[in-house]
Design a protein around this motif. Structure first.
Motif, short mmCIF file in Angstrom:
data_model
loop_
_atom_site.label_atom_id
_atom_site.label_comp_id
_atom_site.label_asym_id
_atom_site.label_seq_id
_atom_site.Cartn_x
_atom_site.Cartn_y
_atom_site.Cartn_z
N MET A 14 -2.31 -9.32 -0.15
CA MET A 14 -1.85 -7.95 0.35
C MET A 14 -1.53 -7.08 -0.94
SD MET A 14 -1.12 -5.51 2.46
CE MET A 14 -1.35 -6.47 4.03
N HIS A 15 -1.80 -5.76 -0.95
CA HIS A 15 -1.53 -5.09 -2.17
C HIS A 15 -0.09 -4.00 -1.92
CE1 HIS A 15 -5.84 -5.54 -3.18
NE2 HIS A 15 -5.29 -5.60 -4.31
N TYR A 16 0.61 -3.73 -2.65
CA TYR A 16 1.67 -3.06 -2.63
C TYR A 16 1.81 -2.17 -3.60
CZ TYR A 16 3.09 -7.20 0.25
OH TYR A 16 3.12 -8.09 1.06
N ARG A 17 2.39 -0.73 -3.36
CA ARG A 17 2.65 0.11 -4.25
C ARG A 17 3.99 -0.31 -5.08
NH1 ARG A 17 6.32 3.99 -4.64
NH2 ARG A 17 7.14 3.48 -2.80
N PRO A 18 3.88 -0.22 -6.42
CA PRO A 18 5.42 -0.39 -7.15
C PRO A 18 6.30 0.50 -6.81
CG PRO A 18 3.45 -0.50 -8.44
CD PRO A 18 2.77 0.06 -7.27
N ALA A 19 7.56 0.00 -6.45
CA ALA A 19 8.49 0.95 -6.08
C ALA A 19 8.94 1.84 -7.35
CB ALA A 19 9.71 0.30 -5.71
N GLY A 20 9.16 3.11 -7.25
CA GLY A 20 9.54 3.95 -8.16
C GLY A 20 8.61 3.94 -9.33
N GLU A 21 9.28 3.54 -10.87
CA GLU A 21 8.53 3.58 -11.87
C GLU A 21 8.21 2.31 -12.08
OE1 GLU A 21 7.62 6.45 -13.46
OE2 GLU A 21 8.56 7.51 -11.63
N ALA A 22 8.71 1.15 -11.14
CA ALA A 22 8.29 -0.17 -11.86
C ALA A 22 6.87 -0.37 -12.21
CB ALA A 22 8.75 -0.92 -10.65
N ARG A 23 6.49 -1.43 -13.07
CA ARG A 23 5.29 -1.55 -13.49
C ARG A 23 5.22 -3.30 -13.91
NH1 ARG A 23 7.79 0.32 -17.99
NH2 ARG A 23 7.66 -0.75 -20.06
N LEU A 24 4.19 -3.78 -13.58
CA LEU A 24 4.14 -5.20 -13.96
C LEU A 24 2.91 -5.16 -15.09
CD1 LEU A 24 4.87 -8.05 -12.98
CD2 LEU A 24 2.90 -7.95 -11.46
N ASN A 25 3.32 -5.63 -16.26
CA ASN A 25 2.39 -5.81 -17.41
C ASN A 25 1.33 -6.76 -17.59
OD1 ASN A 25 3.51 -3.47 -18.61
ND2 ASN A 25 5.28 -4.56 -19.24
N LEU A 45 8.58 -4.19 -5.12
CA LEU A 45 7.39 -3.76 -4.44
C LEU A 45 8.08 -2.60 -3.48
CD1 LEU A 45 5.97 -7.07 -3.55
CD2 LEU A 45 5.22 -5.82 -5.42
N GLY A 46 6.87 -1.88 -3.19
CA GLY A 46 7.15 -0.49 -2.19
C GLY A 46 6.33 -1.04 -0.95
N GLU A 47 5.56 -0.15 -0.47
CA GLU A 47 5.13 -0.34 1.05
C GLU A 47 3.81 -1.04 0.86
OE1 GLU A 47 3.64 3.69 -0.35
OE2 GLU A 47 5.51 2.63 -0.50
N ARG A 48 3.41 -1.67 1.87
CA ARG A 48 2.10 -2.25 1.87
C ARG A 48 1.11 -1.32 1.77
NH1 ARG A 48 1.60 -7.43 6.14
NH2 ARG A 48 3.15 -8.71 5.29
N LEU A 49 -0.16 -1.54 1.34
CA LEU A 49 -0.95 -0.64 0.92
C LEU A 49 -2.62 -0.98 1.91
CD1 LEU A 49 -0.97 -0.10 -2.76
CD2 LEU A 49 -0.12 1.40 -1.06
N GLU A 50 -2.30 -1.93 3.07
CA GLU A 50 -3.53 -2.21 3.93
C GLU A 50 -2.71 -2.54 5.10
OE1 GLU A 50 -5.57 -3.95 -0.14
OE2 GLU A 50 -3.62 -4.58 0.95
N PRO A 51 -3.47 -2.38 6.30
CA PRO A 51 -3.10 -2.51 7.51
C PRO A 51 -2.85 -3.89 7.62
CG PRO A 51 -5.04 -1.79 7.54
CD PRO A 51 -4.71 -1.47 6.20
N GLN A 52 -3.84 -4.95 7.20
CA GLN A 52 -3.68 -6.33 7.57
C GLN A 52 -4.03 -7.05 6.29
OE1 GLN A 52 -3.34 -7.67 10.60
NE2 GLN A 52 -3.02 -5.71 11.49
N PRO A 53 -3.59 -8.14 6.14
CA PRO A 53 -3.83 -9.11 4.83
C PRO A 53 -5.27 -9.41 4.99
CG PRO A 53 -1.76 -10.01 6.31
CD PRO A 53 -2.45 -8.94 6.99
N TRP A 54 -5.70 -9.52 3.89
CA TRP A 54 -7.20 -10.10 3.42
C TRP A 54 -6.98 -11.75 3.47
CZ3 TRP A 54 -8.85 -13.41 -0.45
CH2 TRP A 54 -10.36 -13.71 -0.28
N MET A 55 -8.09 -12.36 3.85
CA MET A 55 -8.21 -13.90 3.93
C MET A 55 -9.48 -14.16 3.44
SD MET A 55 -8.18 -16.89 6.78
CE MET A 55 -10.11 -16.78 6.83
#
Length: 432
Positions: free
Chosen positions: A294-305, A357-367
């Motif tokens: 599942m994809h998520y929007r990073p919350a606020g200014e968070a980043r993962l390097n 993590l922010g909100e989910r970016l897809e309605p359903q998980p991928w499998m």
């Protein structure tokens, strides 16, 4: 990989009719696309066949790692504590369908046996002959495809919550460095916080594998490699690859526009390979490990390097074009069983505490379903009982990693060239 071969198209097959080719490649995932591209760049006329568009099945979703460090394929645990945890069926990194256990029990038993230390060590030495080439082969193909922007060369990290797990894996990494020439960095808690300032405080440190490369959009990479193949004359036909049957001295597939024929056929159908091979009389021990993302929007200014594995919890976070991708571990189930993303549900609240993590970016998980063999090695090479039929499947967790390597190796064998890697450990005859 010879980069000149990636930019020089031969003339073979130029006089063939619309339903004829030199090679039929069955399956348009990362393995099939790389096989098709490698053959076409040797001058072979190739048709690639799949029921879905390229890269839309298992190759669509993964952690995006080109795992140069992955010399030890993922084994079945032998530690009693781990077996007890998995037996309770409440973990994130492994889950099983109780209804599937009777069917998959023979596979699991063989998988467990091959995962014993001495056997696993021997398998790793064979597997490493493929893994050692994975980054170079990807870089060569990505350069030829104009897709280098999809690759990053900063490795990935294992983050630890306990000193015990950290020290165990530091020692293992040092052993692998001595045996396989791998490179890594050990990060103190302070160094980890500097490298990844948005991870939860209080972690015990991290292991940073520096040899691997990562992919910011695995599906886009498959499509880029497919465009490269098409530039060299590969045709994609949407059809049922399961209709493959002998035809004269070669092979034929029924397609909506008429039959497709070729002398050679390559089975690269991933988790669906055994459906076809069984129809042709083969009994290969193939099973699947299903996985979710599942994809998520990073919350606020968070980043993962970097991509990061939360080691003790068993889920993975990776920065992707689409957002932060959370991937789960292995689900042992029948390939076509209904989706059950319980591992994702277990992981999400823990991951939200681990990284904002922010909100989910897809309605359903991928499998997706990873095609696995009990000895953890892929099946690459000639079919034992049919001429001009080739196998290229069973890559488990390393389909993305080994796509271009497998493509080059299969192209070597189909064209009669000396294989650049000894294919003997990967041939189907080992299960005879």
């Amino acid at each position: 990989m010879d980069t000149e071969a990636l930019t020089t198209r031969g003339q073979a097959g130029s006089s063939e009719g619309p339903g004829e080719a030199d090679v039929l490649v069955l399956g348009a995932g990362i393995i099939g696309v790389c096989v098709a591209a490698s053959l076409a760049m040797r001058g072979k006329s190739v048709v690639i066949i799949d029921r879905r568009a390229p890269g839309e099945e298992t190759s669509y979703g993964n952690a995006g790692l080109i795992q140069r460090e992955g010399v030890y394929p993922y084994g079945f645990p032998h530690d009693f504590g781990a077996l007890l945890r998995y037996g309770m069926n409440r973990t994130i990194d492994a889950h099983y369908h109780l209804s599937a256990l009777l069917t998959i029990a023979p596979f699991l038993y063989r998988y467990w046996r091959h995962s014993q230390v001495r056997s696993h060590d021997a398998i790793a030495r064979q597997y490493a002959t493929l893994i050692v080439h994975c980054v170079d082969e990807h870089l060569a193909m990505a350069d030829a495809a104009g897709a280098r922007d999809l690759l990053r060369g900063n490795g990935w990290m294992k983050a630890f919550r306990s000193e015990r797990a950290r020290d165990q894996q530091f020692a293992e990494a040092e052993r692998w460095r001595g045996e396989f020439g791998l490179s890594y960095r050990t990060l103190t808690p302070e160094a980890l916080a500097e490298a990844e300032p948005f991870l939860v405080p209080g972690l015990a440190g991290a292991l940073h594998w520096t040899d691997p490369w990562t992919v910011t959009d695995p599906h886009a990479l498959v499509l880029a490699y497919m465009r490269l193949a098409e530039q060299h004359g590969v045709r994609f036909v949407q059809a049922n690859a399961g209709s493959l049957a002998p035809h004269g001295s070669g092979w034929r597939v029924q397609a909506p526009g008429g039959p497709l024929t070729a002398r050679d056929a390559v089975v690269a159908l991933g988790p669906w390979a055994d459906t076809l091979t069984h129809a042709l009389g083969y009994d290969l021990p193939l099973a699947v490990k299903r996985g979710y993302h599942m994809h998520y929007r990073p919350a606020g200014e968070a980043r993962l390097n970097h991509p990061v594995l939360d080691v003790e919890r068993g889920y993975f976070l990776a920065p992707m074009r689409q957002g932060i991708r959370l991937t789960t571990g292995a689900e042992f189930a029948l390939r076509d069983a209904p989706r059950s993303p319980v591992q994702l549900g277990r992981a999400e609240p823990i991951a939200r505490d681990f990284f904002p993590l922010g909100e989910r970016l897809e309605p359903q998980p991928w499998m997706g379903a990873r095609p696995c063999t009990p000895d953890m090695l892929p099946i690459i090479g000639p079919a034992p009982r049919h001429h001009h039929l080739w196998f290229a499947f069973g890559h488990a967790h390393h389909g993305l990693t080994l796509g271009p390597v497998t493509g080059r190796l299969v192209a070597d064998m189909v064209t009669g060239e000396t294989p650049f890697v000894d294919p003997t450990p990967f041939r189907a005859t080992r299960f005879s």
